[in-house]
Design a protein around this motif. Sequence first.
Motif, PDB file in Angstrom:
ATOM      1  N   GLY A   1       5.692  33.875  31.217  1.00 50.67           N
ATOM      2  CA  GLY A   1       5.956  32.723  30.362  1.00 50.67           C
ATOM      3  C   GLY A   1       4.675  32.067  29.888  1.00 50.67           C
ATOM      4  N   VAL A   2       3.682  31.928  30.796  1.00 50.36           N
ATOM      5  CA  VAL A   2       2.395  31.318  30.438  1.00 50.36           C
ATOM      6  C   VAL A   2       1.670  32.183  29.424  1.00 50.36           C
ATOM      7  CG1 VAL A   2       0.115  30.692  31.310  1.00 50.36           C
ATOM      8  CG2 VAL A   2       2.150  30.079  32.616  1.00 50.36           C
ATOM      9  N   ILE A   3       1.645  33.492  29.657  1.00 50.62           N
ATOM     10  CA  ILE A   3       0.975  34.404  28.715  1.00 50.62           C
ATOM     11  C   ILE A   3       1.641  34.329  27.344  1.00 50.62           C
ATOM     12  CG2 ILE A   3       0.544  36.843  28.201  1.00 50.62           C
ATOM     13  CD1 ILE A   3       0.252  37.281  31.239  1.00 50.62           C
ATOM     14  N   LYS A   4       2.959  34.230  27.341  1.00 53.87           N
ATOM     15  CA  LYS A   4       3.697  34.118  26.075  1.00 53.87           C
ATOM     16  C   LYS A   4       3.303  32.850  25.330  1.00 53.87           C
ATOM     17  CE  LYS A   4       8.390  33.899  24.196  1.00 53.87           C
ATOM     18  NZ  LYS A   4       9.839  33.878  24.535  1.00 53.87           N
ATOM     19  N   ASP A   5       3.211  31.719  26.053  1.00 59.18           N
ATOM     20  CA  ASP A   5       2.817  30.450  25.424  1.00 59.18           C
ATOM     21  C   ASP A   5       1.398  30.524  24.869  1.00 59.18           C
ATOM     22  OD1 ASP A   5       5.250  29.345  25.966  1.00 59.18           O
ATOM     23  OD2 ASP A   5       4.602  28.255  27.756  1.00 59.18           O
TER      24      ASP A   5
ATOM     25  N   ILE B   1      -6.626  22.582  32.256  1.00 64.63           N
ATOM     26  CA  ILE B   1      -5.541  21.608  32.153  1.00 64.63           C
ATOM     27  C   ILE B   1      -4.411  22.147  31.289  1.00 64.63           C
ATOM     28  CG2 ILE B   1      -4.907  19.338  31.225  1.00 64.63           C
ATOM     29  CD1 ILE B   1      -7.687  18.371  32.063  1.00 64.63           C
ATOM     30  N   VAL B   2      -4.763  22.771  30.157  1.00 70.51           N
ATOM     31  CA  VAL B   2      -3.747  23.326  29.252  1.00 70.51           C
ATOM     32  C   VAL B   2      -2.933  24.412  29.954  1.00 70.51           C
ATOM     33  CG1 VAL B   2      -3.387  24.663  27.148  1.00 70.51           C
ATOM     34  CG2 VAL B   2      -5.015  22.763  27.142  1.00 70.51           C
ATOM     35  N   ILE B   3      -3.628  25.309  30.675  1.00 73.75           N
ATOM     36  CA  ILE B   3      -2.927  26.373  31.399  1.00 73.75           C
ATOM     37  C   ILE B   3      -2.050  25.782  32.500  1.00 73.75           C
ATOM     38  CG2 ILE B   3      -3.234  28.367  32.917  1.00 73.75           C
ATOM     39  CD1 ILE B   3      -5.719  29.074  31.321  1.00 73.75           C
ATOM     40  N   GLY B   4      -2.565  24.732  33.187  1.00 75.72           N
ATOM     41  CA  GLY B   4      -1.778  24.067  34.219  1.00 75.72           C
ATOM     42  C   GLY B   4      -0.492  23.469  33.663  1.00 75.72           C
TER      43      GLY B   4
END
Length: 231
Positions: free
Chosen positions: A9-13, A152-155
């Motif tokens: 999900g994070v990689i997709k975002d 922070i953005v990744i968090g």
Amino acid sequence: MAKKSISKGVIKDIIIVGVGVLVIWIGLQVAFGTQNPFYVVASGSMIPVLQVYDVLIVSGHVTFEEIDVGDIIVFNRPSDHDRVIVHRVASILNEDPKTIRTKGDANPASIPGTDFPITQEEYIGKVAYTIPQIGYVTQLLKPPINYVIIAIVIGIMVVKQMAKRKNEKVLSLSDPLEKDNPDTIEELSDISKVEKDLEYSENLGKLDIDESENKHEESDMSTDNDKSKFS
């Protein structure tokens, strides 16, 4: 499994954000006709018209041949192209090929090798718009602050994915069609009670019928006995 889903999900975002930024950047390049339409003023040579950290939006659609005295242009330093400079056109030195001389508004005179000679080769574009002081943001993009912002953005993306999965789990548990749902169990138990009550009622009915038949048989027998006595 959950960690893998969150990572996907994070990689997709990140991919969506990256593609979005790329599309916007390409669109701006096409709109302003230059490879880089944004520049930040780094010195005070154009004060008071331009202040340090002002952001310049440069248009490459204005050709070098259209440039005239008084225009503010962005160009590469003619001596070695190691710097990008924004100065005002001071004079036209030659028409064929066109060569111009520039000067910073706050400078006493033009600087050879910096302000002139400027040709088509050095020209980048004409200043179309100025956004005051927005260039301070660029200071936040320098290490190590930029790495903190990225973390922070990744968090935030990770937390977003975890919250999404939690909501999906809650919704699945609250599904009335689930076997473990208390309401469903209660409804099933109620149905079972009704079935038992119906079965009990049927049994009572049978018992009543059997008792009435037995009483009828007993009355018949007593009648026969009475007859035998009279006889």
